[in-house]
Design a protein around this motif. Structure first.
Motif, PDB file in Angstrom:
ATOM      1  N   SER A   1       0.926  -1.037   0.068  1.00  0.00           N
ATOM      2  CA  SER A   1       0.133  -0.049  -0.077  1.00  0.00           C
ATOM      3  C   SER A   1       0.806   1.163  -0.071  1.00  0.00           C
ATOM      4  CB  SER A   1      -0.843   0.123   1.182  1.00  0.00           C
ATOM      5  OG  SER A   1      -0.107   0.134   2.502  1.00  0.00           O
ATOM      6  N   MET A   2       0.302   2.274  -0.401  1.00  0.00           N
ATOM      7  CA  MET A   2       0.941   3.656  -0.329  1.00  0.00           C
ATOM      8  C   MET A   2      -0.092   4.733   0.331  1.00  0.00           C
ATOM      9  SD  MET A   2       3.148   4.146  -3.777  1.00  0.00           S
ATOM     10  CE  MET A   2       4.117   5.564  -3.076  1.00  0.00           C
ATOM     11  N   GLY A   3       0.361   5.542   0.701  1.00  0.00           N
ATOM     12  CA  GLY A   3      -0.548   6.623   1.323  1.00  0.00           C
ATOM     13  C   GLY A   3      -0.115   8.030   1.553  1.00  0.00           C
ATOM     14  N   TRP A   4      -0.791   9.002   2.085  1.00  0.00           N
ATOM     15  CA  TRP A   4      -0.310  10.052   2.609  1.00  0.00           C
ATOM     16  C   TRP A   4      -0.745  10.335   3.912  1.00  0.00           C
ATOM     17  CZ3 TRP A   4       2.625  13.387  -0.257  1.00  0.00           C
ATOM     18  CH2 TRP A   4       2.539  13.000  -1.722  1.00  0.00           C
ATOM     19  N   HIS A   5       0.121  10.587   4.885  1.00  0.00           N
ATOM     20  CA  HIS A   5       0.063  11.187   6.207  1.00  0.00           C
ATOM     21  C   HIS A   5       0.370  12.600   6.305  1.00  0.00           C
ATOM     22  CE1 HIS A   5       0.214   6.813   6.425  1.00  0.00           C
ATOM     23  NE2 HIS A   5      -0.161   7.008   7.588  1.00  0.00           N
ATOM     24  N   ARG A   6      -0.178  13.205   7.372  1.00  0.00           N
ATOM     25  CA  ARG A   6       0.159  14.611   7.651  1.00  0.00           C
ATOM     26  C   ARG A   6       0.525  14.802   9.240  1.00  0.00           C
ATOM     27  NH1 ARG A   6      -5.728  17.629   6.389  1.00  0.00           N
ATOM     28  NH2 ARG A   6      -6.606  17.099   8.112  1.00  0.00           N
ATOM     29  N   GLN A   7       1.145  15.871   9.297  1.00  0.00           N
ATOM     30  CA  GLN A   7       1.463  15.990  10.740  1.00  0.00           C
ATOM     31  C   GLN A   7       1.644  17.595  11.147  1.00  0.00           C
ATOM     32  OE1 GLN A   7       5.061  14.450  12.780  1.00  0.00           O
ATOM     33  NE2 GLN A   7       3.955  14.799  14.507  1.00  0.00           N
ATOM     34  N   ALA A   8       0.502  18.258  11.724  1.00  0.00           N
ATOM     35  CA  ALA A   8       0.485  19.590  11.961  1.00  0.00           C
ATOM     36  C   ALA A   8       1.279  19.829  13.267  1.00  0.00           C
ATOM     37  CB  ALA A   8      -1.200  20.164  12.161  1.00  0.00           C
ATOM     38  N   PRO A   9       1.645  21.189  13.457  1.00  0.00           N
ATOM     39  CA  PRO A   9       2.415  21.527  14.654  1.00  0.00           C
ATOM     40  C   PRO A   9       1.633  21.345  15.885  1.00  0.00           C
ATOM     41  CG  PRO A   9       2.471  23.094  13.062  1.00  0.00           C
ATOM     42  CD  PRO A   9       1.337  22.320  12.520  1.00  0.00           C
ATOM     43  N   GLY A  10       2.245  20.437  17.086  1.00  0.00           N
ATOM     44  CA  GLY A  10       2.021  19.963  18.028  1.00  0.00           C
ATOM     45  C   GLY A  10       0.881  19.016  18.100  1.00  0.00           C
ATOM     46  N   LYS A  11       0.665  18.165  16.926  1.00  0.00           N
ATOM     47  CA  LYS A  11      -0.187  17.199  16.756  1.00  0.00           C
ATOM     48  C   LYS A  11       0.364  15.751  16.159  1.00  0.00           C
ATOM     49  CE  LYS A  11      -4.361  19.893  15.859  1.00  0.00           C
ATOM     50  NZ  LYS A  11      -5.351  20.050  15.269  1.00  0.00           N
ATOM     51  N   GLN A  12      -0.126  14.829  16.458  1.00  0.00           N
ATOM     52  CA  GLN A  12       0.426  13.250  16.017  1.00  0.00           C
ATOM     53  C   GLN A  12       0.137  13.258  14.385  1.00  0.00           C
ATOM     54  OE1 GLN A  12      -1.278  10.544  18.430  1.00  0.00           O
ATOM     55  NE2 GLN A  12       0.248  10.478  19.861  1.00  0.00           N
ATOM     56  N   ARG A  13       1.007  12.620  13.923  1.00  0.00           N
ATOM     57  CA  ARG A  13       1.139  12.248  12.625  1.00  0.00           C
ATOM     58  C   ARG A  13      -0.277  11.424  12.250  1.00  0.00           C
ATOM     59  NH1 ARG A  13       6.062  10.346   9.190  1.00  0.00           N
ATOM     60  NH2 ARG A  13       7.041  12.060  10.315  1.00  0.00           N
ATOM     61  N   GLU A  14      -1.019  11.732  11.177  1.00  0.00           N
ATOM     62  CA  GLU A  14      -2.374  11.069  10.954  1.00  0.00           C
ATOM     63  C   GLU A  14      -2.431  10.582   9.550  1.00  0.00           C
ATOM     64  OE1 GLU A  14      -5.881  13.446  11.629  1.00  0.00           O
ATOM     65  OE2 GLU A  14      -5.110  15.090  10.448  1.00  0.00           O
ATOM     66  N   LEU A  15      -3.301   9.447   9.321  1.00  0.00           N
ATOM     67  CA  LEU A  15      -3.516   9.205   7.828  1.00  0.00           C
ATOM     68  C   LEU A  15      -4.430   9.964   7.259  1.00  0.00           C
ATOM     69  CD1 LEU A  15      -2.997   6.895   5.740  1.00  0.00           C
ATOM     70  CD2 LEU A  15      -5.209   5.849   6.810  1.00  0.00           C
ATOM     71  N   VAL A  16      -4.130  10.603   6.034  1.00  0.00           N
ATOM     72  CA  VAL A  16      -4.939  11.071   5.560  1.00  0.00           C
ATOM     73  C   VAL A  16      -5.914  10.363   4.441  1.00  0.00           C
ATOM     74  CG1 VAL A  16      -5.188  13.219   3.636  1.00  0.00           C
ATOM     75  CG2 VAL A  16      -3.472  13.323   5.666  1.00  0.00           C
TER      76      VAL A  16
END
Length: 116
Positions: free
Chosen positions: A33-48
């Motif tokens: 699989s492939m995917g995109w995750h994101r991490q905003a300042p002060g937050k945990q990385r999450e699956l998008v």
């Protein structure tokens, strides 16, 4: 050596669009699989958004459903994320991920900033 190179991030106004790309190279195993995750300042990385490489099925975080679309070019081993109707809360570093060969691989990330 596996390399994931993301591109397409930048500054955009709320309501705008961006298209992220992730070019994968050095892949010597079957991609699960492939995917995109994101991490905003002060937050945990999450699956998008995620995509099954074999079946092409997709999954999205509730917060982006209807606005983001994940797609791929199998010939180019490239993953895309089309992001529309962007909101300030979409601001984050976006990371490309590959799962295969019993492990995860990550890109260096690309910054997306959405101004209000």
């Amino acid at each position: 050596q596996v390399q994931l190179v993301e591109s397409g991030g930048g500054l955009v106004q709320a309501g705008g669009s961006l298209r992220l790309s992730c070019a994968a190279s050095g892949i010597m195993f079957r991609i699960n699989s492939m995917g995109w995750h994101r991490q905003a300042p002060g937050k945990q990385r999450e699956l998008v958004a995620g995509l099954s490489w074999t079946y092409g099925s997709t999954t999205y975080a509730d917060s982006v459903k209807g606005r983001f679309t994940i797609s791929r070019d199998i010939q180019k081993n490239t993953l895309y994320l089309e992001m529309n109707s962007l909101k300030p809360e979409d601001t984050a570093v976006y990371y490309c991920n590959v799962y295969g060969g019993a492990r995860d691989y990550w890109g260096q990330g690309t910054l997306v900033t959405v101004s209000s």
